[in-house]
Design a protein around this motif. Structure first.
Motif, PDB file in Angstrom:
ATOM      1  N   HIS A  42       0.831  -1.212   0.000  1.00 40.26           N
ATOM      2  CA  HIS A  42       0.000   0.000   0.000  1.00 40.26           C
ATOM      3  C   HIS A  42       0.866   1.264   0.000  1.00 40.26           C
ATOM      4  O   HIS A  42       0.358   2.345   0.311  1.00 40.26           O
ATOM      5  CB  HIS A  42      -0.916   0.011   1.225  1.00 40.26           C
ATOM      6  CG  HIS A  42      -1.836  -1.173   1.315  1.00 40.26           C
ATOM      7  ND1 HIS A  42      -3.150  -1.134   0.900  1.00 40.26           N
ATOM      8  CD2 HIS A  42      -1.627  -2.431   1.781  1.00 40.26           C
ATOM      9  CE1 HIS A  42      -3.720  -2.314   1.104  1.00 40.26           C
ATOM     10  NE2 HIS A  42      -2.814  -3.115   1.640  1.00 40.26           N
ATOM     11  N   CYS A  69      -7.048   2.645   3.458  1.00 38.07           N
ATOM     12  CA  CYS A  69      -7.580   1.308   3.223  1.00 38.07           C
ATOM     13  C   CYS A  69      -8.938   1.202   3.911  1.00 38.07           C
ATOM     14  O   CYS A  69      -9.119   1.696   5.035  1.00 38.07           O
ATOM     15  CB  CYS A  69      -6.626   0.243   3.765  1.00 38.07           C
ATOM     16  SG  CYS A  69      -7.151  -1.452   3.418  1.00 38.07           S
ATOM     17  N   LEU A 114       0.928   0.312   5.543  1.00 36.27           N
ATOM     18  CA  LEU A 114      -0.193   1.168   5.960  1.00 36.27           C
ATOM     19  C   LEU A 114       0.101   1.904   7.262  1.00 36.27           C
ATOM     20  O   LEU A 114      -0.802   2.509   7.837  1.00 36.27           O
ATOM     21  CB  LEU A 114      -1.474   0.336   6.118  1.00 36.27           C
ATOM     22  CG  LEU A 114      -2.216  -0.012   4.827  1.00 36.27           C
ATOM     23  CD1 LEU A 114      -3.391  -0.949   5.112  1.00 36.27           C
ATOM     24  CD2 LEU A 114      -2.710   1.247   4.117  1.00 36.27           C
ATOM     25  N   LYS A 151      -1.219   5.526   8.077  1.00 36.92           N
ATOM     26  CA  LYS A 151      -2.295   5.809   7.129  1.00 36.92           C
ATOM     27  C   LYS A 151      -3.627   5.338   7.716  1.00 36.92           C
ATOM     28  O   LYS A 151      -3.668   4.336   8.444  1.00 36.92           O
ATOM     29  CB  LYS A 151      -2.029   5.102   5.799  1.00 36.92           C
ATOM     30  CG  LYS A 151      -0.722   5.521   5.141  1.00 36.92           C
ATOM     31  CD  LYS A 151      -0.462   4.729   3.875  1.00 36.92           C
ATOM     32  CE  LYS A 151       0.869   5.126   3.245  1.00 36.92           C
ATOM     33  NZ  LYS A 151       1.143   4.352   2.012  1.00 36.92           N
ATOM     34  N   LYS A 189      -7.005   3.518   8.383  1.00 36.10           N
ATOM     35  CA  LYS A 189      -7.587   2.211   8.070  1.00 36.10           C
ATOM     36  C   LYS A 189      -9.009   2.210   8.626  1.00 36.10           C
ATOM     37  O   LYS A 189      -9.205   2.278   9.838  1.00 36.10           O
ATOM     38  CB  LYS A 189      -6.735   1.101   8.687  1.00 36.10           C
ATOM     39  CG  LYS A 189      -5.316   1.067   8.110  1.00 36.10           C
ATOM     40  CD  LYS A 189      -4.355   0.298   8.973  1.00 36.10           C
ATOM     41  CE  LYS A 189      -3.837   1.121  10.142  1.00 36.10           C
ATOM     42  NZ  LYS A 189      -2.850   2.125   9.741  1.00 36.10           N
TER      43      LYS A 189
END
Length: 335
Positions: free
Chosen positions: A143, A149, A194, A197, A199
């Protein structure tokens, strides 16, 4: 913020540069000071000489929303991957009913997240182990070039023993997967690309068997009809896992969750209502709120709108909620 704004302004004129002039109190345009009998005249800075403040960004505008430290940046296209697991038909041995109306939910969310710049993958009617494999496959992907995500699960649910995140969701074989286990596939330890980031997890499933009839409040009651033959719940009984859980060691070994938000369709322990023709209350409302407000509001504010709208439905009650471990505000990037 004020210091940054003022740093770009021209220096104000010195006091010696201001000249006293007469001000016509009856509306003259060119008079620039006020004189009072027996007192000093008061210098008034000419309008053209006053420092001009830059226009403030409109509330809710792109500048107002995104040019701040506490906002996640979504720059990639697509901005991330979205996995939707939609379980409709369950095995006879599971004693779980067919989830009529779930395909309506799935279709709405597919279109919505595509419109929000996500690469959407849908899987239907998976047993528990196949659900786990799909989730692990998503977590193992790279990713690095993406900014976010999303995981959506539409299934029957139940209460489970948990440490971090309550509830579990069923595979079509009747085996439950704890939401906590699902979320931890994507934490910083198991999904390095990830890290840092956002989620996001959206769970449409019951949290238990309790049916909430609500309580009396002043004012008119909502006009929705009581749940009838077309309204179903995604509830299954609470099941205690076999074996003992060494909770102190388990807690100590879990990494601290960060940049994670889990949105539940209902409060833990309570049922989540689904209409066989229009889909679940939660997904129907979530889709509508995203359509109206995704361009101007952050995710948490929109989830408040979802909770408020769903809580006003029907004679039986339902209140969505979330476990929020995001570090910043999250704004979707709309096409």
């Amino acid at each position: 913020m004020l210091m940054e704004e003022c740093g770009h302004l021209p220096a104000p004129p010195r006091l010696g540069d201001l000249r006293p002039v007469e001000l016509d109190l009856h509306g003259g345009k060119h008079n620039k000071s006020v004189s009072f009998p027996g007192r000093l005249s008061v210098p008034v800075q000419a309008e053209s000489e006053r420092p001009q403040m830059p226009p403030m960004p409109a509330q809710g505008s792109a500048v107002d929303k995104r040019n701040r430290d506490l906002v996640y940046e979504l720059k990639s296209d697509p901005c991330g991957r979205c996995l939707i697991l939609n379980n409709v038909n369950f095995s006879r041995d599971s004693d779980l009913s067919t989830r009529d109306g779930s395909d309506v939910d799935c279709e709405k969310l597919e279109k919505r997240f595509k419109a929000l710049s996500f690469d959407v993958l849908t899987r239907r009617d998976l047993a528990a182990q196949k659900m786990v494999l799909e989730l692990q496959e998503l977590a193992r992907q790279d990713h690095s070039a993406l900014d976010c995500c999303v995981v959506v699960i539409l299934s029957h649910g139940c209460q489970t023993s948990h440490i971090q995140f309550p509830g579990g969701v069923y595979g079509t074989d009747g085996k439950a997967i704890p939401v906590e286990k699902i979320v931890n596939y994507f934490n910083g330890s198991h999904c390095p690309s990830l890290r840092g980031k956002p989620k996001l997890f959206f769970i449409q499933a019951c949290g238990g068997e309790q049916r909430d009839r609500g309580f009396v409040v002043d004012g008119d009651s909502p006009g929705d009809e009581a749940p009838g033959g077309s309204l179903e719940s995604d509830a299954t009984p609470f099941q205690t896992p076999a074996g003992n859980v060494d909770q102190p060691d388990a807690v100590a070994s879990l990494p601290t969750p960060s940049d994670i938000l889990v949105s539940y369709s209902t409060f833990p322990g309570f049922v989540s209502w689904r209409d066989v023709s229009s889909g679940s209350w939660y997904v129907e409302t979530l889709d509508s709120v995203l359509e109206q407000y995704a361009r101007s509001e952050d995710l948490l504010n929109m989830l408040l709108r979802v909770a408020n709208a769903v809580s006003a439905k029907g004679r039986y009650k339902q209140i969505p909620g979330c476990f929020n471990f995001l570090r910043k505000k999250f704004f979707f990037r709309c096409k």
